[in-house]
Motif scaffolding. Structure first.
Motif, PDB file in Angstrom:
ATOM      1  N   TYR A  29       0.839  -1.204   0.000  1.00 14.08           N
ATOM      2  CA  TYR A  29       0.000   0.000   0.000  1.00 14.08           C
ATOM      3  C   TYR A  29       0.872   1.252   0.000  1.00 14.08           C
ATOM      4  CZ  TYR A  29      -3.410   3.513   1.285  1.00 14.08           C
ATOM      5  OH  TYR A  29      -4.182   4.633   1.288  1.00 14.08           O
ATOM      6  N   LEU A  30       1.861   1.285   0.881  1.00 12.42           N
ATOM      7  CA  LEU A  30       2.687   2.485   1.025  1.00 12.42           C
ATOM      8  C   LEU A  30       3.498   2.810  -0.220  1.00 12.42           C
ATOM      9  CD1 LEU A  30       3.946   2.173   4.707  1.00 12.42           C
ATOM     10  CD2 LEU A  30       2.206   3.728   3.811  1.00 12.42           C
ATOM     11  N   ASN A  31       3.767   1.812  -1.077  1.00 13.00           N
ATOM     12  CA  ASN A  31       4.570   2.097  -2.264  1.00 13.00           C
ATOM     13  C   ASN A  31       3.848   3.013  -3.245  1.00 13.00           C
ATOM     14  OD1 ASN A  31       2.852   0.632  -3.913  1.00 13.00           O
ATOM     15  ND2 ASN A  31       4.324  -0.965  -4.375  1.00 13.00           N
ATOM     16  N   ARG A  32       2.578   3.304  -2.995  1.00 12.61           N
ATOM     17  CA  ARG A  32       1.831   4.252  -3.824  1.00 12.61           C
ATOM     18  C   ARG A  32       2.231   5.698  -3.520  1.00 12.61           C
ATOM     19  NH1 ARG A  32      -3.969   1.979  -4.584  1.00 12.61           N
ATOM     20  NH2 ARG A  32      -3.627  -0.215  -4.204  1.00 12.61           N
ATOM     21  N   TYR A  33       2.964   5.897  -2.458  1.00 11.39           N
ATOM     22  CA  TYR A  33       3.255   7.233  -1.940  1.00 11.39           C
ATOM     23  C   TYR A  33       4.752   7.493  -1.837  1.00 11.39           C
ATOM     24  CZ  TYR A  33      -1.578   7.094  -0.303  1.00 11.39           C
ATOM     25  OH  TYR A  33      -2.937   7.007  -0.234  1.00 11.39           O
ATOM     26  N   THR A  34       5.092   8.780  -1.748  1.00 15.86           N
ATOM     27  CA  THR A  34       6.379   9.197  -1.215  1.00 15.86           C
ATOM     28  C   THR A  34       6.111   9.365   0.274  1.00 15.86           C
ATOM     29  OG1 THR A  34       6.959  10.348  -3.247  1.00 15.86           O
ATOM     30  CG2 THR A  34       8.152  10.986  -1.224  1.00 15.86           C
TER      31      THR A  34
ATOM     32  N   LYS B 101       2.554  11.498   0.398  1.00 16.75           N
ATOM     33  CA  LYS B 101       2.326  12.313  -0.795  1.00 16.75           C
ATOM     34  C   LYS B 101       2.146  11.336  -1.956  1.00 16.75           C
ATOM     35  CE  LYS B 101       4.645  15.626  -3.788  1.00 16.75           C
ATOM     36  NZ  LYS B 101       5.912  16.268  -4.073  1.00 16.75           N
ATOM     37  N   PRO B 102       1.035  11.442  -2.708  1.00 20.14           N
ATOM     38  CA  PRO B 102       0.829  10.505  -3.818  1.00 20.14           C
ATOM     39  C   PRO B 102       2.055  10.429  -4.726  1.00 20.14           C
ATOM     40  CG  PRO B 102      -1.133  11.812  -3.490  1.00 20.14           C
ATOM     41  CD  PRO B 102      -0.057  12.412  -2.602  1.00 20.14           C
ATOM     42  N   GLY B 103       2.460   9.195  -5.023  1.00 23.41           N
ATOM     43  CA  GLY B 103       3.611   8.948  -5.878  1.00 23.41           C
ATOM     44  C   GLY B 103       3.180   8.418  -7.233  1.00 23.41           C
ATOM     45  N   LYS B 104       4.154   7.922  -8.009  1.00 28.26           N
ATOM     46  CA  LYS B 104       3.857   7.483  -9.372  1.00 28.26           C
ATOM     47  C   LYS B 104       2.966   6.248  -9.424  1.00 28.26           C
ATOM     48  CE  LYS B 104       8.100   4.822  -9.945  1.00 28.26           C
ATOM     49  NZ  LYS B 104       9.297   4.631 -10.718  1.00 28.26           N
ATOM     50  N   SER B 105       2.916   5.457  -8.358  1.00 33.71           N
ATOM     51  CA  SER B 105       2.068   4.259  -8.327  1.00 33.71           C
ATOM     52  C   SER B 105       0.733   4.504  -7.638  1.00 33.71           C
ATOM     53  CB  SER B 105       2.797   3.125  -7.590  1.00 33.71           C
ATOM     54  OG  SER B 105       4.007   2.836  -8.209  1.00 33.71           O
ATOM     55  N   PHE B 106       0.427   5.756  -7.347  1.00 28.81           N
ATOM     56  CA  PHE B 106      -0.750   6.092  -6.543  1.00 28.81           C
ATOM     57  C   PHE B 106      -2.047   5.507  -7.100  1.00 28.81           C
ATOM     58  CE2 PHE B 106      -4.318   8.879  -5.462  1.00 28.81           C
ATOM     59  CZ  PHE B 106      -4.280   8.783  -4.088  1.00 28.81           C
ATOM     60  N   SER B 107      -2.247   5.576  -8.388  1.00 33.37           N
ATOM     61  CA  SER B 107      -3.518   5.169  -8.991  1.00 33.37           C
ATOM     62  C   SER B 107      -3.584   3.697  -9.376  1.00 33.37           C
ATOM     63  CB  SER B 107      -3.802   6.014 -10.233  1.00 33.37           C
ATOM     64  OG  SER B 107      -3.916   7.365  -9.868  1.00 33.37           O
ATOM     65  N   GLU B 108      -2.533   2.939  -9.078  1.00 35.29           N
ATOM     66  CA  GLU B 108      -2.545   1.524  -9.451  1.00 35.29           C
ATOM     67  C   GLU B 108      -3.619   0.773  -8.683  1.00 35.29           C
ATOM     68  OE1 GLU B 108       1.158  -0.533  -9.315  1.00 35.29           O
ATOM     69  OE2 GLU B 108       2.130   0.899 -10.646  1.00 35.29           O
ATOM     70  N   LYS B 109      -4.286  -0.125  -9.378  1.00 32.62           N
ATOM     71  CA  LYS B 109      -5.325  -0.946  -8.776  1.00 32.62           C
ATOM     72  C   LYS B 109      -4.685  -2.020  -7.899  1.00 32.62           C
ATOM     73  CE  LYS B 109      -9.365  -3.609 -10.232  1.00 32.62           C
ATOM     74  NZ  LYS B 109     -10.206  -3.165  -9.175  1.00 32.62           N
ATOM     75  N   SER B 110      -5.342  -2.336  -6.789  1.00 32.48           N
ATOM     76  CA  SER B 110      -4.885  -3.418  -5.922  1.00 32.48           C
ATOM     77  C   SER B 110      -4.994  -4.740  -6.668  1.00 32.48           C
ATOM     78  CB  SER B 110      -5.737  -3.498  -4.655  1.00 32.48           C
ATOM     79  OG  SER B 110      -5.541  -2.362  -3.880  1.00 32.48           O
ATOM     80  N   ARG B 111      -3.983  -5.574  -6.520  1.00 36.76           N
ATOM     81  CA  ARG B 111      -3.980  -6.874  -7.168  1.00 36.76           C
ATOM     82  C   ARG B 111      -3.531  -7.921  -6.169  1.00 36.76           C
ATOM     83  NH1 ARG B 111      -1.006  -5.180 -12.697  1.00 36.76           N
ATOM     84  NH2 ARG B 111       0.159  -7.034 -12.212  1.00 36.76           N
ATOM     85  N   ARG B 112      -4.044  -9.119  -6.313  1.00 40.96           N
ATOM     86  CA  ARG B 112      -3.585 -10.183  -5.447  1.00 40.96           C
ATOM     87  C   ARG B 112      -2.911 -11.273  -6.266  1.00 40.96           C
ATOM     88  NH1 ARG B 112      -9.058 -12.198  -2.374  1.00 40.96           N
ATOM     89  NH2 ARG B 112     -10.456 -12.221  -4.126  1.00 40.96           N
ATOM     90  N   THR B 113      -2.139 -12.078  -5.570  1.00 34.12           N
ATOM     91  CA  THR B 113      -1.382 -13.126  -6.246  1.00 34.12           C
ATOM     92  C   THR B 113      -2.313 -14.103  -6.951  1.00 34.12           C
ATOM     93  OG1 THR B 113       0.239 -14.888  -6.023  1.00 34.12           O
ATOM     94  CG2 THR B 113      -1.195 -14.531  -4.138  1.00 34.12           C
TER      95      THR B 113
END
Length: 182
Positions: free
Chosen positions: A70-75, A88-100
């Motif tokens: 989750y946190l990798n969506r942010y700085t 602070k929203p980062g470059k991955s902010f809008s990525e959809k959640s995905r599971r394995t």
């Protein structure tokens, strides 16, 4: 596994009011034995000014955890003396959640990519993978030294087939596994 782990009482409440759907009980085989994990999809969550939908969540015990998925969506800025976290929203902010869709957890073990766990009845379990197996290659590329986040993302594309070379002891096996939302 989920991006966020919720206290059991909160998880159960959100499930009872329909905010957590697509619930699944996952049996996970780890090097230390079997464990059960409840996982679901949280329809919407707001953290400060940020809002996400379709977040993958796990049922925890007595505390909440916001994970790196989750946190990798942010700085992220940590204010340790003030006991605060700034997002602070980062470059991955809008990525959809995905599971394995493979059903494994991976980790770096002395420079090699090892299986931390295998989820029961997952495509990986059905292919015979076990905790502590070493992934040598993924789709023909060496796994050792690879970015684990990028490797995990390769296991989230439902319907695709992934080619793996897996070492268990002295044996090396080549497998083609179709990724499924199990």
């Amino acid at each position: 596994m989920g991006e966020v782990t919720l206290r059991a009482d909160l998880f159960d409440f959100l499930h009872s009011v329909g905010s957590i759907t697509r619930l699944r009980n996952i049996g996970v085989e780890t090097a230390n034995g079997a464990v059960q994990i409840n996982e679901g999809i949280l329809d919407q969550v707001r953290l400060g000014d940020s809002e996400h939908s379709g977040l993958v969540v796990n049922r925890g015990t007595s505390f909440n955890i916001i994970g790196l998925k989750y946190l990798n969506r942010y700085t992220v800025t940590f204010d340790f003396p003030g006991h605060r976290l700034f997002l602070k929203p980062g470059k991955s902010f809008s990525e959809k959640s995905r599971r394995t869709c493979l059903g494994v957890g991976i980790y770096d073990r002395k420079g090699k990519v090892a299986l931390k766990y295998v989820i029961a009845d997952s495509p990986a379990a059905k292919a015979g993978l076990m905790a502590d197996d070493i992934i040598e290659t993924v789709n023909g590329k060496a796994a050792a030294g690879s970015d684990l986040y990028s490797l995990r993302r390769l296991f989230e594309n439902e319907g695709e087939t992934v080619s793996l070379s897996v070492r268990r002891g002295d044996r090396l096996a080549s497998l083609k596994i179709k990724l499924l939302d199990f």
